[in-house]
Design an enzyme around this catalytic site. Structure first.
Site, PDB file in Angstrom:
ATOM      1  N   VAL A 150      31.126  75.077  59.974  1.00 41.66           N
ATOM      2  CA  VAL A 150      31.687  73.794  60.402  1.00 41.66           C
ATOM      3  C   VAL A 150      31.686  72.872  59.190  1.00 41.66           C
ATOM      4  CG1 VAL A 150      31.042  73.902  62.845  1.00 41.66           C
ATOM      5  CG2 VAL A 150      29.444  72.927  61.183  1.00 41.66           C
ATOM      6  N   SER A 151      32.703  72.071  59.067  1.00 38.96           N
ATOM      7  CA  SER A 151      32.698  71.025  58.048  1.00 38.96           C
ATOM      8  C   SER A 151      32.039  69.809  58.655  1.00 38.96           C
ATOM      9  CB  SER A 151      34.123  70.697  57.595  1.00 38.96           C
ATOM     10  OG  SER A 151      34.858  70.128  58.661  1.00 38.96           O
ATOM     11  N   THR A 152      31.699  68.842  57.823  1.00 36.97           N
ATOM     12  CA  THR A 152      31.000  67.648  58.303  1.00 36.97           C
ATOM     13  C   THR A 152      31.797  66.939  59.389  1.00 36.97           C
ATOM     14  OG1 THR A 152      30.033  67.383  56.116  1.00 36.97           O
ATOM     15  CG2 THR A 152      29.928  65.492  57.571  1.00 36.97           C
ATOM     16  N   GLN A 153      33.112  66.856  59.235  1.00 37.40           N
ATOM     17  CA  GLN A 153      33.952  66.152  60.195  1.00 37.40           C
ATOM     18  C   GLN A 153      34.032  66.879  61.526  1.00 37.40           C
ATOM     19  OE1 GLN A 153      37.660  65.876  58.110  1.00 37.40           O
ATOM     20  NE2 GLN A 153      37.103  63.982  57.067  1.00 37.40           N
ATOM     21  N   GLU A 154      33.770  68.198  61.520  1.00 41.24           N
ATOM     22  CA  GLU A 154      33.958  68.981  62.726  1.00 41.24           C
ATOM     23  C   GLU A 154      32.663  69.249  63.486  1.00 41.24           C
ATOM     24  OE1 GLU A 154      35.585  72.264  60.729  1.00 41.24           O
ATOM     25  OE2 GLU A 154      37.670  71.714  61.059  1.00 41.24           O
TER      26      GLU A 154
END
Length: 362
Positions: A5-9
């Site tokens: 997961v990326s930070t935004q997700e």
């Protein structure tokens, strides 16, 4: 299993680490597969491959750390958002080492030619979406700048703090006084950039990284944020924040900086830049300028002398010091360059068995 997961997700439903793992474990159980290992990259963008878990996965496959038949991901863009990186992983890492790949959400796997072709198509769309997100982000930041708001994120210029609620820079009184002191030392007291850096680093040791060198001070003196502008992509837009440096003082500082740079020689212009090391302590020698003459006179009226100096002796950059007690001599630029130049010319002409010309560096 590989999940990311990326930070935004991280807060997005259905893409959390735990949600991906639960779905993938159930998928493997339904097919009667044993999960050998789980690779997790929390908070990493899919734009590049410099992620710890994906690098461990690549290493394990290439060095056959254990028996691995297939790599399973929840969604193709969890593996990568770059078409180039996706195809590299599938073709040059997985398939090359007899490891198949399955994306559960798209129901594609590399055991069929159709699956390989469709994965290439989907990876292209994943990269397209990434580029669109980047474009929208850049457009949003530009619009914020045009409206006078700070772009947010990172570190605001020293002298301000960023208010995420209003999106406007707020003056930090203590730091603003430091910046005003720098402008006063340079414009009114006619101190050199090196002198200012030394004074500020001693007075504000916690800001040593900000006031470490002449170039740091010069960057501060050039920063138009202090006039009330928001810079973005080489453009300046009227900001909503409060300026604390007057346009008159700022203009005078730019005039003095121009005079200083015209009298200075760029380090990239020195013949021996990056080639000279101290024979006593092993530190690098660098080219520096120093004003000669009465300190009662402004710098503009004194003589600027350039020398090659050992970092350990000058102590202008603490991280470059090898021996604080080094006393190796300073060399006038012209003297040392002439010696080295003549020695090189002598070797060159001797190799052709020709008389050495009288020549000096230009």
């Amino acid at each position: 299993l590989y999940v990311r997961v990326s930070t935004q997700e991280q807060a997005t439903e259905g893409y959390s680490i735990q949600a991906q793992l639960e779905r993938l474990r159930a998928y493997c159980t339904a097919r009667g597969w044993q999960v050998a290992r789980e690779y997790v990259d929390p908070g990493y963008s899919g734009a590049k491959l410099d992620r710890p878990a994906i690098q461990r996965l690549i290493s394990d496959i290439r060095h056959t750390a254990f028996c691995m038949d297939v790599v399973v991901v929840f969604k193709l863009d969890r593996l990568s958002r770059s078409q180039k990186d996706t195809l590299f992983l599938i073709e040059d890492v997985f398939l090359k080492n007899q490891v198949n790949f399955i994306s559960m959400n798209e129901s594609f796997d590399t055991t069929t030619p159709y699956g390989v072709a469709m994965i290439g198509i989907l990876s292209a769309f994943a990269q397209l979406e990434r580029e669109n997100i980047k474009l929208r982000t850049q457009m949003g930041l530009e619009e914020r700048a045009k409206e006078g708001y700070w772009r947010g994120g990172g570190h605001p210029p020293i002298g301000y703090r960023y208010d995420p609620v209003s999106g406007i820079l707020q003056v930090n009184p203590d730091e603003a006084i430091q910046i005003q002191t720098i402008f006063d030392l340079f414009v009114n007291q006619q101190k050199s950039l090196r002198q200012i850096a030394s004074l500020m680093a001693r007075q504000y040791p916690d800001r040593a990284g900000t006031y470490a060198s002449s170039s740091d001070i010069a960057q501060i003196l050039k920063r138009k944020t202090y006039l009330g502008y928001v810079p973005w992509k080489g453009q300046l837009y009227p900001g909503r924040h409060e300026p604390f440096i007057s346009s008159q003082i700022f203009s005078r500082a730019q005039q003095l900086l121009s005079q200083t740079s015209s009298k200075s020689i760029s380090h990239r212009g020195f013949l021996l830049t990056g080639l000279v090391w101290c024979g006593h302590c092993g530190a690098r020698y660098y080219a520096m300028g120093a004003y000669r003459g009465s300190k009662r006179l402004p710098c503009a009226e004194r003589t600027l002398i350039h020398t090659y100096t050992c970092y350990s002796r000058a102590k202008t950059s603490p991280k470059m010091v090898r021996d604080p007690h080094c006393k190796n001599k300073n060399w006038p630029i012209t003297d040392l360059e002439t010696i080295i130049w003549r020695a090189c010319c002598s070797l060159h002409w001797q190799s052709f068995d020709l008389p050495q010309p009288e020549t000096t560096p230009t």
